[in-house]
Design a protein around this motif. Structure first.
Motif, PDB file in Angstrom:
ATOM      1  N   ALA A 161       0.783  -1.222  -0.076  1.00  0.00           N
ATOM      2  CA  ALA A 161       0.012  -0.044  -0.017  1.00  0.00           C
ATOM      3  C   ALA A 161       0.921   1.096  -0.021  1.00  0.00           C
ATOM      4  N   GLY A 162       0.467   2.118  -0.531  1.00  0.00           N
ATOM      5  CA  GLY A 162       1.106   3.793  -0.536  1.00  0.00           C
ATOM      6  C   GLY A 162       2.476   3.478  -1.278  1.00  0.00           C
TER       7      GLY A 162
ATOM      8  N   ARG B 106       4.646  10.750  -4.442  1.00  0.00           N
ATOM      9  CA  ARG B 106       3.610  10.818  -3.627  1.00  0.00           C
ATOM     10  C   ARG B 106       3.187  12.276  -3.758  1.00  0.00           C
TER      11      ARG B 106
ATOM     12  N   SER C  54      -0.078   1.658  -9.238  1.00  0.00           N
ATOM     13  CA  SER C  54      -0.576   0.184  -9.338  1.00  0.00           C
ATOM     14  C   SER C  54       0.415  -0.668 -10.283  1.00  0.00           C
TER      15      SER C  54
ATOM     16  N   GLY D 180      -2.223   7.504  -8.160  1.00  0.00           N
ATOM     17  CA  GLY D 180      -2.282   6.086  -7.375  1.00  0.00           C
ATOM     18  C   GLY D 180      -1.262   5.234  -8.068  1.00  0.00           C
TER      19      GLY D 180
ATOM     20  N   ASN E  96      -0.020  13.196  -6.813  1.00  0.00           N
ATOM     21  CA  ASN E  96      -1.557  12.813  -6.964  1.00  0.00           C
ATOM     22  C   ASN E  96      -1.913  11.791  -7.914  1.00  0.00           C
TER      23      ASN E  96
END
Length: 133
Positions: free
Chosen positions: A35-36, A57, A64, A62, A60
């Motif tokens: 995660a993160g 980070r 994957s 995410g 903005n």
């Protein structure tokens, strides 16, 4: 997550002020429980000063990841003055560093992209694209 390869503009090592940089990082994800996820680059000068941190980070987005792949960081125009520089590269997940490569890649800035810069600023570390009105 492990960084498996580093490439900049198809192994280019010398750039002009104003050139575009594309840094490609190959990776291998060892766990599904991440995660993160963050990727980052530190730009270091010859004196060892960290001039900039380019960290996913703050974008903005995410991230994957597949089990294996490449992630790219694009810098539209590099604004460092002539000199020798290097990248430290890191990747993290679950609030901890997974991999950190110090002095991962060296590169040089020589000359100016004349499509962007008409003169040749010779002082300082950073070159701004500006005009007086």
């Amino acid at each position: 997550i492990k960084i498996t390869s580093i490439n900049c503009n198809n192994n280019q090592r010398t750039f002009s002020v104003g050139d575009k940089l594309v840094i490609s990082l190959g990776y291998l994800r060892k766990s599904n429980q991440l995660a993160g996820i963050i990727f980052g680059l530190q730009i270091i000068n010859e004196k060892g000063d960290i001039l900039s941190v380019i960290d996913s980070r703050y974008s903005n987005i995410g991230i994957s990841l597949r089990k294996k792949g490449v992630i790219k960081c694009k810098v539209e125009n590099i604004l460092l003055n002539s000199g020798n520089y290097r990248f430290n590269i890191y990747v993290g997940a679950n609030n901890q560093t997974c991999d950190f490569i110090e002095n991962a890649m060296e590169f040089n800035i020589r000359g100016y992209n004349q499509n962007i810069f008409k003169g040749k600023p010779e002082k300082g570390i950073v070159v701004f694209n500006y005009k007086w009105e």
